[in-house]
Design a protein around this motif. Sequence first.
Motif, PDB file in Angstrom:
ATOM      1  N   ALA A 205       0.694  -1.155  -0.007  1.00 28.24           N
ATOM      2  CA  ALA A 205       0.058  -0.142   0.098  1.00 28.24           C
ATOM      3  C   ALA A 205       0.714   1.331  -0.010  1.00 28.24           C
ATOM      4  CB  ALA A 205      -0.913  -0.062   1.061  1.00 28.24           C
ATOM      5  N   ALA A 206       1.918   1.345   0.616  1.00 28.95           N
ATOM      6  CA  ALA A 206       2.778   2.459   0.936  1.00 28.95           C
ATOM      7  C   ALA A 206       3.361   2.780  -0.336  1.00 28.95           C
ATOM      8  CB  ALA A 206       3.515   2.451   1.783  1.00 28.95           C
ATOM      9  N   SER A 207       4.006   1.821  -1.164  1.00 31.16           N
ATOM     10  CA  SER A 207       4.576   1.852  -2.396  1.00 31.16           C
ATOM     11  C   SER A 207       3.673   2.310  -3.456  1.00 31.16           C
ATOM     12  CB  SER A 207       5.342   0.760  -3.053  1.00 31.16           C
ATOM     13  OG  SER A 207       6.453   0.530  -2.072  1.00 31.16           O
ATOM     14  N   GLN A 208       2.434   1.765  -3.447  1.00 30.40           N
ATOM     15  CA  GLN A 208       1.443   2.030  -4.534  1.00 30.40           C
ATOM     16  C   GLN A 208       0.946   3.279  -4.423  1.00 30.40           C
ATOM     17  OE1 GLN A 208      -2.811   0.211  -4.168  1.00 30.40           O
ATOM     18  NE2 GLN A 208      -2.267  -0.778  -6.173  1.00 30.40           N
ATOM     19  N   ALA A 209       0.605   3.916  -3.014  1.00 32.78           N
ATOM     20  CA  ALA A 209       0.465   5.246  -2.956  1.00 32.78           C
ATOM     21  C   ALA A 209       1.735   6.385  -3.276  1.00 32.78           C
ATOM     22  CB  ALA A 209       0.058   5.504  -1.255  1.00 32.78           C
ATOM     23  N   ALA A 210       2.854   5.944  -3.270  1.00 38.38           N
ATOM     24  CA  ALA A 210       4.169   6.919  -3.712  1.00 38.38           C
ATOM     25  C   ALA A 210       4.086   6.711  -5.077  1.00 38.38           C
ATOM     26  CB  ALA A 210       5.149   6.236  -3.134  1.00 38.38           C
ATOM     27  N   SER A 211       3.675   5.662  -5.698  1.00 32.03           N
ATOM     28  CA  SER A 211       3.765   5.754  -7.127  1.00 32.03           C
ATOM     29  C   SER A 211       2.526   6.541  -7.718  1.00 32.03           C
ATOM     30  CB  SER A 211       3.297   4.198  -7.761  1.00 32.03           C
ATOM     31  OG  SER A 211       3.299   4.193  -9.030  1.00 32.03           O
ATOM     32  N   ARG A 212       1.323   6.539  -7.092  1.00 31.51           N
ATOM     33  CA  ARG A 212       0.307   7.539  -7.625  1.00 31.51           C
ATOM     34  C   ARG A 212       0.466   8.830  -7.030  1.00 31.51           C
ATOM     35  NH1 ARG A 212      -5.556   4.547  -6.649  1.00 31.51           N
ATOM     36  NH2 ARG A 212      -5.043   2.624  -7.598  1.00 31.51           N
ATOM     37  N   ALA A 213       1.387   9.057  -6.185  1.00 34.41           N
ATOM     38  CA  ALA A 213       1.753  10.540  -5.786  1.00 34.41           C
ATOM     39  C   ALA A 213       2.802  11.174  -6.973  1.00 34.41           C
ATOM     40  CB  ALA A 213       2.440  10.460  -4.549  1.00 34.41           C
ATOM     41  N   SER A 214       3.360  10.211  -7.519  1.00 34.20           N
ATOM     42  CA  SER A 214       4.485  10.696  -8.505  1.00 34.20           C
ATOM     43  C   SER A 214       3.734  10.950 -10.019  1.00 34.20           C
ATOM     44  CB  SER A 214       5.544   9.430  -8.772  1.00 34.20           C
ATOM     45  OG  SER A 214       4.878   8.320  -9.565  1.00 34.20           O
ATOM     46  N   MET A 215       2.421  10.965  -9.957  1.00 34.65           N
ATOM     47  CA  MET A 215       1.786  10.991 -11.346  1.00 34.65           C
ATOM     48  C   MET A 215       1.602  12.422 -11.183  1.00 34.65           C
ATOM     49  SD  MET A 215      -0.065   7.609 -12.191  1.00 34.65           S
ATOM     50  CE  MET A 215       1.077   5.901 -12.164  1.00 34.65           C
ATOM     51  N   ASN A 244       9.590   3.616  -9.259  1.00 35.30           N
ATOM     52  CA  ASN A 244       8.486   3.055  -9.153  1.00 35.30           C
ATOM     53  C   ASN A 244       8.444   1.455  -9.740  1.00 35.30           C
ATOM     54  OD1 ASN A 244       7.334   5.411  -8.024  1.00 35.30           O
ATOM     55  ND2 ASN A 244       6.517   5.939 -10.183  1.00 35.30           N
ATOM     56  N   TYR A 245       9.093   1.614 -10.862  1.00 33.63           N
ATOM     57  CA  TYR A 245       9.154   0.249 -11.596  1.00 33.63           C
ATOM     58  C   TYR A 245      10.431  -0.685 -11.814  1.00 33.63           C
ATOM     59  CZ  TYR A 245       5.166   3.126 -13.218  1.00 33.63           C
ATOM     60  OH  TYR A 245       3.805   3.749 -13.107  1.00 33.63           O
TER      61      TYR A 245
END
Length: 366
Positions: A205-215, A244-245
């Motif tokens: 969840a934390a990494s997914q949130a950080a990924s979305r915040a990078s958009m 992210n990837y």
Amino acid sequence: MRRSLLILAISIILASLATPLAPIAAQTDKTARPSCVRTPIAVSLSPTAPTTSHVVGWLCRPTRNVRGDAIQLLVSGATYDHHYWDMPVDVDRDRYSYVHRTTRAGFTVLTIDRLGVGESDRPPADQLTVPVHAWVVHQIVQDLRNGKIGGTKFRTIIGVGHSLGSSILVCAAGSPSPDTAATACPGYGDLDAIILTGWLHQPNAASQAASRASMHPAADDPILRFRHQPSGYMTTRPGTRIRNYYNPAYADRRTVATDERLKQTVTTGELATINLPRDPIYSRAIRVPVLIVVGAMDTLVCDGNTLPCFSSAAVSKRESPHFSDQAQLRIMVVPKAGHNTALHPNAPHWSQQTNRWAASLRHTHR
């Protein structure tokens, strides 16, 4: 003297016969590129949609069609188009081309630009969701079975997804269910097997949130081709894709640079529904073989403690309860790879194993 001339003449003749063999030897399966044809496909956004949209695909046939009427349908992840499966990295394109390695294994491949990316149409962002994509995949599968794409009636169709593409396949692959709780992903049951990469039921969840915040909105991105993207179309901020990837300690920076140059978009509708198929009600409805491929360093679905990905056994313990026995679940962990398993240097190793698994399947469609 005559004997010398005769020997010389025979030598010249033998040399002339041998000369054509050199270019033939060079044309091995390993070096030959597949023959790909750009293929527009008409689809609708729902069974009752009044308008037609167009998905653009590339139908790639092998040099030697040893798999007959079997095909792999490749569905990319968020902010990627078909290039995810065939990244044009100048230094080593074969290493980063799942398409090349799969056609070399004898499979026909259809890789698509999902609606919203690449050369395909761009519907309004809120209309482009995971269930809509699943409906589109169902239409493409039916066209493949009926010979409407490429003229071949494919009998065995294997869906291969990455990240968002894997969510789409889980949404599409289940057997149709009367359970009203499953109506968001009703399932179409017309794939013969699925390969899920970069996807597990429980994300980090934390990494997914950080990924979305990078958009940010694609129209705000420095890349000029995004200037007129519709509202609700997002992309990654410059320089964030490697975090992210990828596993930064292992990825080739030239591959990451190519990825940054070719990046695509994701819609607000896709982001709002990307986790929908993680409800086990959908995966338990899958009645065909499933192979899960995950990078050991994929921070979007793994961490070193509560979400382990250090071995196939660890991932199997996480995933097996969410699939039926009919799925015959298999797990493959790719060492050192991050989220983009197809874009790390050891990509050829896991894709060879994936194609062996696909080749071992028996036809299951009814």
